[in-house]
Design a protein around this motif. Structure first.
Motif, PDB file in Angstrom:
ATOM      1  N   GLY A  58      92.988 -38.970  27.414  1.00  0.00           N
ATOM      2  CA  GLY A  58      94.081 -38.096  27.825  1.00  0.00           C
ATOM      3  C   GLY A  58      95.407 -38.429  27.182  1.00  0.00           C
ATOM      4  O   GLY A  58      95.628 -39.522  26.653  1.00  0.00           O
ATOM      5  N   CYS A  82      90.310 -34.273  28.403  1.00  0.00           N
ATOM      6  CA  CYS A  82      91.605 -33.718  28.798  1.00  0.00           C
ATOM      7  C   CYS A  82      92.476 -33.443  27.565  1.00  0.00           C
ATOM      8  O   CYS A  82      92.185 -32.562  26.783  1.00  0.00           O
ATOM      9  CB  CYS A  82      92.285 -34.646  29.797  1.00  0.00           C
ATOM     10  N   HIS A 113      95.534 -32.082  34.921  1.00  0.00           N
ATOM     11  CA  HIS A 113      95.964 -31.557  33.626  1.00  0.00           C
ATOM     12  C   HIS A 113      96.752 -30.272  33.785  1.00  0.00           C
ATOM     13  O   HIS A 113      96.675 -29.575  34.794  1.00  0.00           O
ATOM     14  CB  HIS A 113      94.757 -31.315  32.717  1.00  0.00           C
ATOM     15  N   TYR A 156      87.651 -31.427  30.724  1.00  0.00           N
ATOM     16  CA  TYR A 156      88.862 -31.806  31.434  1.00  0.00           C
ATOM     17  C   TYR A 156      88.615 -32.885  32.492  1.00  0.00           C
ATOM     18  O   TYR A 156      89.566 -33.358  33.107  1.00  0.00           O
ATOM     19  CB  TYR A 156      89.476 -30.577  32.109  1.00  0.00           C
TER      20      TYR A 156
END
Length: 485
Positions: free
Chosen positions: A299, A333, A394, A428
């Motif tokens: 991420g 992500c 997110h 995600y």
């Protein structure tokens, strides 16, 4: 009656988070109801709470040590850096806006009512609150309007234990110097000190410990040796990332480019614990290793900015070459967003409004949107028929043809995208590799045989940490010094 004690440090990364977790687990084993609390945290490694918000990962670990679910009241103010001078501000779990450092410095005192409200709610649930400070209380330029250290301790009337880090050197100056620069009212809140991360024969520091006592008038609560199993616990600070790199020279090589705004890197912890995995954190200025089996893009708090850095480092070329050689890539992500055709931020959520070209390895496009997705989910990996759990945290919506090859399922909802060959995947969901059955199935495709029970290992390490703290830190004295709130 509820009591509270605050552990402050002489600087960042002195081991406060870990020691607080150990104190909490030790007190829980004594039969006490305990809660963690950190007034203000700065970290891009966040955890999603059951009440639909986010807090620092360290407070989630401390909640686990306490045997309770993480809650937004445990970390009411969370700053998530997006640039060298600006951060997203999270208050009681929800986005309250973006501010640069100067603006936050002027406005932070306005957040004290929310901080105290969360603290008082926690106080109604337990016998003891162990509070963690942030940075150092001796940063006199930050004292005005402070909500993280002495400002909070003073407002809530919570006694303080000051902790120094002997591993970085100069621990006597760290502690004695802190007293020298703080004002009398703040010094009056400090009830004692401790020294952390000692290596070797502790008796060699007896004279140093006694000198601190003589110079400050504060009692010592202990000289705590280096805890060798610390790497088995989730890391909060990005400075801990290099320690996750195994670089064992054997096993499946997983390469993780170290981008400036890397976030939710707890995804790496189960992989770092695997004996058959050679996890390598690739630092700037270093190419991706040619022997890499999997490139893992984790991420990012500033996806477009980090994508620009990835290109500047030449890692985009390395990734393309890796795919041509038949290697695999997984994006989680922000890493998932980078793998697509384009990323658009029309509202300027992560910086100036912009649309940029992605790496183009997945046929998807992402548009940043104001709504933030925060949820804990249970799901499955259909290809291996394994169950898994994960969490979303997110901003952005990703669509495109490759989402028709979603490789995860959460309830009735397909999740993720895959290239035609299946060599490039994205999703995600964070926390996937903490699920032992999924991780074993995923690594088996890379030639790794896994029997690791990761979550059991975290629990065992928390118990070992509690044993460590009980032996070398005076918990009985700490409980005597704690104040009623």
């Amino acid at each position: 009656m509820t009591k509270a004690i605050m552990i402050q440090g002489t600087g960042s990364n002195v081991g406060k988070s870990m020691i607080v977790a150990g104190i909490i687990r030790a007190c829980v084993r004594r039969g006490m109801a305990v809660r963690p609390f950190k007034p203000q945290n700065m970290s891009n490694n966040a955890a999603v709470t059951a009440d639909g918000g986010e807090i620092g990962r360290a407070q989630a670990l401390q909640a686990r040590a306490a045997g309770v679910d993480p809650h937004t009241d445990m970390n009411p103010v969370l700053l998530k850096p997006q640039s060298s001078t600006g951060a997203q501000v999270i208050v009681q779990g929800q986005i309250a806006g973006q501010q640069d450092a100067a603006a936050f410095g002027k406005n932070k005192a306005t957040l004290m009512p929310a901080v105290l409200k969360s603290f008082r709610r926690l106080a109604g649930q337990c016998e003891l609150i162990v509070v963690e400070g942030a940075g150092s209380p001796a940063e006199t330029n930050l004292r005005g309007g402070d909500i993280a250290n002495m400002g909070f301790a003073s407002a809530a009337s919570v006694p303080v234990i000051l902790m120094g880090d002997i591993d970085r050197g100069g621990v006597i100056a760290q502690i004695v110097g802190s007293q020298a620069v703080m004002d009398a009212d703040d010094n009056a809140l400090i009830r004692g000190f401790a020294v952390n991360k000692f290596r070797g024969d502790r008796s060699l520091f007896d004279a140093g410990r006694d000198d601190i006592v003589r110079r400050t008038g504060w009692p010592s609560l202990g000289v705590i040796p280096w805890f060798e199993e610390a790497h088995r616990l989730p890391a909060e600070d990005v400075m801990d990332l290099p320690a996750r790199s195994r670089s064992a020279g054997r096993g499946c090589v997983i390469a993780v480019p170290r981008l400036p705004r890397i976030s939710n890197f707890d995804d790496l912890d189960p992989l770092a614990a695997e004996p058959g995995v050679d996890l390598r954190i690739i630092m700037p200025g270093t190419p991706l290793p040619a022997e890499t089996d999997l490139v893992l893009l984790v991420g990012s708090k500033a996806t477009i900015a980090d994508l620009a850095v990835l290109r500047a480092e030449g890692w985009d070329i390395d990734i393309a070459a890796h795919i041509r050689r038949g290697g695999r890539v997984l994006g989680l992500c922000g890493g998932y967003q980078m793998l697509g055709n384009s990323i658009a931020d029309p509202h300027g959520i992560e910086g100036s409004p912009a649309t940029v070209k992605g790496l183009g390895h997945l046929d998807v496009d992402t548009v940043m949107a104001p709504l933030k997705h925060l949820s804990v989910k249970q799901g499955a990996h259909p290809a291996s028929c394994t169950a898994l759990s994960g969490y979303e945290i997110h901003i952005g919506e990703t669509t495109g043809p490759d989402t028709n090859r979603a490789w995860l399922q959460f309830g009735e909802t397909p999740e993720g995208a895959a290239s035609r060959t299946g060599a490039v995947q994205g999703c995600y969901m964070h926390g996937l590799f903490s699920s032992d059955s999924f991780r074993a199935a995923y690594l088996a495709e890379l030639g790794v045989q896994s029997s690791l029970q990761f979550e059991d290992g975290v629990e065992e390490t928390l118990d070992a940490l509690a044993d460590h703290v009980e032996e070398f830190f005076d918990i009985d004295l700490m409980l005597e010094l704690a104040g009623e709130v």
